[in-house]
Write a protein that holds these residues in place. Structure first.
Motif, PDB file in Angstrom:
ATOM      1  N   ALA A   1      12.746  -6.394   5.789  1.00  0.00           N
ATOM      2  CA  ALA A   1      11.463  -6.429   5.477  1.00  0.00           C
ATOM      3  C   ALA A   1      11.353  -6.982   4.159  1.00  0.00           C
ATOM      4  N   VAL A   2       9.969  -7.522   3.851  1.00  0.00           N
ATOM      5  CA  VAL A   2       9.495  -8.038   2.741  1.00  0.00           C
ATOM      6  C   VAL A   2       8.238  -7.173   2.064  1.00  0.00           C
ATOM      7  N   LEU A   3       8.566  -6.724   1.016  1.00  0.00           N
ATOM      8  CA  LEU A   3       7.277  -5.663   0.118  1.00  0.00           C
ATOM      9  C   LEU A   3       6.432  -6.484  -0.404  1.00  0.00           C
TER      10      LEU A   3
ATOM     11  N   THR B   1       0.749  -1.182  -0.105  1.00  0.00           N
ATOM     12  CA  THR B   1      -0.095  -0.086   0.036  1.00  0.00           C
ATOM     13  C   THR B   1       0.870   1.222  -0.114  1.00  0.00           C
ATOM     14  N   SER B   2       0.053   2.400  -0.152  1.00  0.00           N
ATOM     15  CA  SER B   2       1.045   3.657  -0.071  1.00  0.00           C
ATOM     16  C   SER B   2       1.690   3.792   1.255  1.00  0.00           C
ATOM     17  N   GLU B   3       1.076   3.454   2.364  1.00  0.00           N
ATOM     18  CA  GLU B   3       1.663   3.556   3.730  1.00  0.00           C
ATOM     19  C   GLU B   3       3.011   2.412   3.781  1.00  0.00           C
TER      20      GLU B   3
ATOM     21  N   ALA C   1       5.900   3.481   1.869  1.00  0.00           N
ATOM     22  CA  ALA C   1       6.715   4.711   2.596  1.00  0.00           C
ATOM     23  C   ALA C   1       7.470   3.987   3.778  1.00  0.00           C
ATOM     24  N   GLU C   2       6.808   2.999   4.444  1.00  0.00           N
ATOM     25  CA  GLU C   2       7.697   2.299   5.535  1.00  0.00           C
ATOM     26  C   GLU C   2       8.755   1.652   5.022  1.00  0.00           C
ATOM     27  N   ALA C   3       8.694   0.833   3.692  1.00  0.00           N
ATOM     28  CA  ALA C   3       9.781   0.258   3.273  1.00  0.00           C
ATOM     29  C   ALA C   3      10.824   1.160   2.687  1.00  0.00           C
TER      30      ALA C   3
ATOM     31  N   GLU D   1       7.455   2.639  -7.441  1.00  0.00           N
ATOM     32  CA  GLU D   1       7.118   3.897  -6.244  1.00  0.00           C
ATOM     33  C   GLU D   1       8.090   3.620  -5.064  1.00  0.00           C
ATOM     34  N   LEU D   2       8.532   2.732  -4.869  1.00  0.00           N
ATOM     35  CA  LEU D   2       9.606   2.402  -3.679  1.00  0.00           C
ATOM     36  C   LEU D   2      10.880   3.292  -3.967  1.00  0.00           C
ATOM     37  N   LEU D   3      11.082   3.139  -5.262  1.00  0.00           N
ATOM     38  CA  LEU D   3      12.436   4.074  -5.726  1.00  0.00           C
ATOM     39  C   LEU D   3      12.395   5.496  -5.636  1.00  0.00           C
ATOM     40  N   GLN D   4      11.230   5.836  -5.990  1.00  0.00           N
ATOM     41  CA  GLN D   4      10.794   6.980  -5.857  1.00  0.00           C
ATOM     42  C   GLN D   4      10.740   7.698  -4.500  1.00  0.00           C
ATOM     43  N   SER D   5      10.090   6.924  -3.741  1.00  0.00           N
ATOM     44  CA  SER D   5       9.865   7.041  -2.251  1.00  0.00           C
ATOM     45  C   SER D   5      11.267   7.206  -1.370  1.00  0.00           C
ATOM     46  N   ALA D   6      12.026   6.335  -1.739  1.00  0.00           N
ATOM     47  CA  ALA D   6      13.271   6.141  -0.852  1.00  0.00           C
ATOM     48  C   ALA D   6      14.357   7.453  -1.427  1.00  0.00           C
TER      49      ALA D   6
END
Length: 315
Positions: free
Chosen positions: A166-168, A9-11, A14-16, A128-133
């Motif tokens: 973690a595992v996303l 999810t979006s949340e 962001a956590e990952a 999305e993970l790469l953009q967020s990180a």
């Protein structure tokens, strides 16, 4: 440690991303297989990738980035690379390109080579993970070395639970085979077949690839590793320095430098390439370096593999 299974999810993403920024490891889905992601600039994070996988040697790792602009911060994009990027990125194509000066990547990612393997994945969760990180991510397959590559979060948990943060969970991977790897720091060469066909690549380039990649010049995952070798002579399993040697210690063996005074193999791996260069500079022309014994268990296997290569006779 407890490995958290995080919903995509979006949340959760962001956590990952926060785990990655803090130096932790997250298995993330891509369109090929799940990758074991860590900050490609962080020596310790990258060393932990090798430790989690129990990987026996320091092969170059693929750096995953969100777009072509981000790739250009770390690699020199040749004209052929730009044409292929337009055609196949985001997607299952990895290109080995000249490393940009001052890129700031850990030498454990490039295995000390002047090239870097880069990819823009297509999976929406990975993007999305790469953009967020907001950082370059080194991500080999998220499985113990030598085991079958994982295409579901459950596969990752079965192999790496307790070793990573973690595992996303982004569901099943669509392609299920690793990315195609091309060497583009010279004549275009196929270094590993994968998710993009040779025929499609040759259609973009307008000519044939060199087949296969030159085994004497391996530059990418899936090949024997070629590593930086110091100019100085290297002696292994030393407990004290001979006259004129720079001694690199480990644990109880003190030296002019130390891989890890506490005997921590993750710290030793994180410092290895940096200390090879520093010891080489201290030794000077015609000099010699001595390395203290490093246990051959766990990450010590990879360290010793690298040291044996450094100590091997050279022309």
């Amino acid at each position: 440690m407890e490995t958290r299974l995080i919903a995509a999810t979006s949340e959760g993403i962001a956590e990952a991303a926060g785990v990655l920024r803090a130096g932790g490891l997250v298995a993330m889905p891509t369109e090929t297989v799940y990758g074991l992601a860590g900050d490609a600039r962080d020596d310790r994070a990258v060393a932990r990738i090798y430790a989690a996988k129990n990987r026996p040697s320091f092969n170059p790792l693929i750096v995953h980035l969100p777009d072509i602009e981000a790739v250009g911060r770390y690699a020199v994009l040749t004209p052929e690379a730009r044409a292929l990027a337009v055609a196949f990125w985001p997607g299952p194509l990895t290109m080995v390109l000249p490393l940009r000066e001052g890129a700031g990547l850990s030498p454990l990612v490039t295995a000390g080579l002047p090239t870097v393997a880069v990819r823009v994945p297509a999976h929406p969760v990975a993007r999305e993970l790469l953009q967020s990180a907001g950082l370059p991510v080194a991500a080999p397959s998220a499985n113990p070395s030598g085991r079958v590559s994982p295409t579901r979060a459950a596969h990752v948990m079965a192999g790496l639970a307790g070793r990573i943060e973690a595992v996303l969970d982004g569901g099943a991977c669509a392609v299920g085979v690793e990315s195609t790897i091309l060497g583009l720091d010279g004549p275009p060469a196929l270094l590993r077949p994968g998710g993009v066909t040779v025929e499609a690549i040759e259609a973009v380039l307008g000519g044939p690839l060199v087949l296969p990649g030159d085994p004497a010049q391996p530059k990418a995952p899936g090949q024997l590793a070629s590593h930086y070798a110091p100019q100085a002579r290297v002696r292994l399993n030393a407990t004290e320095a001979l006259p004129g040697e720079v001694l690199v210690g480990f644990g109880a063996v003190a030296g002019d430098l130390s891989l890890s005074e506490s005997g921590d193999l993750v710290e030793a791996a994180a410092r290895l390439f940096h200390l090879l260069r520093e010891a080489d500079a201290r030794a000077g022309p015609g000099g010699a370096i001595a390395f203290a014994p490093v246990p051959g268990t766990g990450l010590g296997r990879a360290i010793n593999d690298r040291l044996r290569r450094a100590a091997a006779p050279r022309p």
